[in-house]
Design a protein around this motif. Structure first.
Motif, PDB file in Angstrom:
ATOM      1  N   LYS A  15      -0.194   5.242  -6.858  1.00  0.00           N
ATOM      2  CA  LYS A  15       0.236   3.996  -6.231  1.00  0.00           C
ATOM      3  C   LYS A  15       0.277   2.923  -7.311  1.00  0.00           C
ATOM      4  O   LYS A  15      -0.254   3.107  -8.425  1.00  0.00           O
ATOM      5  CB  LYS A  15      -0.700   3.586  -5.093  1.00  0.00           C
ATOM      6  N   LYS A  16       0.894   1.812  -7.009  1.00  0.00           N
ATOM      7  CA  LYS A  16       1.010   0.729  -7.971  1.00  0.00           C
ATOM      8  C   LYS A  16      -0.395   0.293  -8.418  1.00  0.00           C
ATOM      9  O   LYS A  16      -1.292   0.112  -7.612  1.00  0.00           O
ATOM     10  CB  LYS A  16       1.740  -0.462  -7.349  1.00  0.00           C
ATOM     11  N   GLY A  17      -0.561   0.152  -9.714  1.00  0.00           N
ATOM     12  CA  GLY A  17      -1.855  -0.209 -10.275  1.00  0.00           C
ATOM     13  C   GLY A  17      -2.522   0.935 -11.009  1.00  0.00           C
ATOM     14  O   GLY A  17      -3.373   0.719 -11.866  1.00  0.00           O
ATOM     15  N   PHE A  18      -2.139   2.181 -10.659  1.00  0.00           N
ATOM     16  CA  PHE A  18      -2.657   3.341 -11.374  1.00  0.00           C
ATOM     17  C   PHE A  18      -1.951   3.443 -12.714  1.00  0.00           C
ATOM     18  O   PHE A  18      -0.734   3.266 -12.792  1.00  0.00           O
ATOM     19  CB  PHE A  18      -2.408   4.636 -10.589  1.00  0.00           C
ATOM     20  N   ILE A  70      -1.472   4.897   3.239  1.00  0.00           N
ATOM     21  CA  ILE A  70      -2.656   5.689   2.904  1.00  0.00           C
ATOM     22  C   ILE A  70      -3.081   6.564   4.085  1.00  0.00           C
ATOM     23  O   ILE A  70      -3.632   7.656   3.899  1.00  0.00           O
ATOM     24  CB  ILE A  70      -3.819   4.776   2.456  1.00  0.00           C
ATOM     25  N   GLU A  71      -2.785   6.110   5.303  1.00  0.00           N
ATOM     26  CA  GLU A  71      -3.148   6.900   6.482  1.00  0.00           C
ATOM     27  C   GLU A  71      -2.452   8.261   6.479  1.00  0.00           C
ATOM     28  O   GLU A  71      -2.986   9.251   6.989  1.00  0.00           O
ATOM     29  CB  GLU A  71      -2.788   6.140   7.757  1.00  0.00           C
ATOM     30  N   ASP A 101       0.840  -1.192   0.000  1.00  0.00           N
ATOM     31  CA  ASP A 101       0.000   0.000   0.000  1.00  0.00           C
ATOM     32  C   ASP A 101       0.878   1.246   0.000  1.00  0.00           C
ATOM     33  O   ASP A 101       0.725   2.136   0.823  1.00  0.00           O
ATOM     34  CB  ASP A 101      -0.927  -0.018   1.216  1.00  0.00           C
ATOM     35  N   ASN A 102       1.842   1.283  -0.896  1.00  0.00           N
ATOM     36  CA  ASN A 102       2.730   2.439  -1.002  1.00  0.00           C
ATOM     37  C   ASN A 102       2.077   3.526  -1.839  1.00  0.00           C
ATOM     38  O   ASN A 102       1.681   3.290  -2.973  1.00  0.00           O
ATOM     39  CB  ASN A 102       4.057   2.044  -1.655  1.00  0.00           C
ATOM     40  N   MET A 118       7.802   5.343 -12.397  1.00  0.00           N
ATOM     41  CA  MET A 118       6.475   5.936 -12.364  1.00  0.00           C
ATOM     42  C   MET A 118       6.322   6.938 -13.497  1.00  0.00           C
ATOM     43  O   MET A 118       7.289   7.620 -13.856  1.00  0.00           O
ATOM     44  CB  MET A 118       6.239   6.651 -11.036  1.00  0.00           C
ATOM     45  N   PRO A 119       5.131   7.046 -14.072  1.00  0.00           N
ATOM     46  CA  PRO A 119       4.926   8.057 -15.111  1.00  0.00           C
ATOM     47  C   PRO A 119       5.026   9.459 -14.531  1.00  0.00           C
ATOM     48  O   PRO A 119       4.606   9.702 -13.396  1.00  0.00           O
ATOM     49  CB  PRO A 119       3.508   7.768 -15.613  1.00  0.00           C
TER      50      PRO A 119
END
Length: 269
Positions: A47-50, A27-28, A11-12, A161-162
């Protein structure tokens, strides 16, 4: 460039504050910064997946904090969406030498088009910093030039990352690619490529594996998406481009209609 390295955390999150990229954080941390109004709803997170950076108000996990109202439920079914033809991905192009690059605008310079390349060559150009996430890419099947960072497989291909792409950056190259179909009279073969350096005297065409020679007579049918610039012409190959990537072409007997189309293109672009 910012290198993203996968680790055991699932959850980075990364965020942009005052133009600087921060993270990874849980996320907190994002939630806390929202509550303290250190981050705003229009700030970007990733985050990863976006596929690319998103505004906080667009992220479902943060909707409550972003004070986004849920749409009302519908008592009737939605109409079926029209079928949209899917654009081929960069990975699907793979070894096919058909990818064109527009650079210059990504470095605040005069843009120019190069190619065609295959995906391995694109990766090498990226590694050598000759192109970057803000460079424009085009290949057959795309509706227009597309910023490299907007491809969903960007992170997988380039291992980073983009970058954040502003809308103004995307509008820099609204001009449609100037695509030409070429018919070589002596061997009756059809080619398709990207035009550049257009004038009423001639044109350069970027095309893969061109088999013609200087002196060959060619018929050309230029048909960008904007049909205002459509024209046909005949002429002769005057020079082959380095690396067998295309040729320079001199018009012969250009019609008045074709001249008007070219002059209009030059005035408006």
């Amino acid at each position: 460039s910012f290198q993203w390295v996968e680790d055991s955390m699932t959850d980075n999150w990364y965020y942009v504050l005052k133009g600087n990229r921060h993270g990874p954080v849980a996320i907190e941390v994002i939630e806390s910064m929202l509550q303290k109004q250190e981050l705003k709803h229009d700030d970007h997170v990733w985050k990863k997946g976006f596929e690319t950076w998103k505004k906080i108000k667009e992220v479902s996990e943060l909707q409550n904090l972003a004070d986004i109202a849920s749409p009302p439920s519908l008592d009737f079914p939605l109409a079926a969406s029209p079928k949209v033809e899917r654009e081929p991905t960069l990975k699907e192009i793979g070894n096919e030498r058909s990818i064109y690059v527009r650079i210059g605008s990504d470095r605040e310079g005069i843009s120019n088009d190069y190619g065609p390349f295959n995906l391995q060559q694109i990766k090498q150009l990226f590694k050598e910093n000759r192109i970057n996430g803000k460079s424009f890419i085009y290949y057959k099947g795309l509706k227009n030039w597309k910023i490299l960072a907007d491809f969903p497989e960007y992170q997988e291909i380039f291992a980073e990352m983009p970058p954040i792409i502003k809308e103004v950056d995307k509008r820099v190259n609204q001009r449609k690619p100037f695509v030409a179909r070429l018919f070589i009279q002596n061997n009756k073969k059809l080619f398709e490529g990207i035009c550049r350096d257009i004038s009423v005297g001639g044109i350069q065409v970027l095309v893969d594996d061109f088999k013609g020679l200087a002196g060959d007579k060619i018929s050309i049918n230029v048909h960008p998406e904007n049909t205002d610039y459509h024209f046909t012409a005949s002429g002769v190959v005057v020079r082959l481009l380095e690396g067998n990537s295309g040729f320079s072409f001199r018009f012969q007997g250009l019609t008045d209609e074709a001249k008007r189309s070219i002059e209009k293109y030059l005035q408006e672009n």
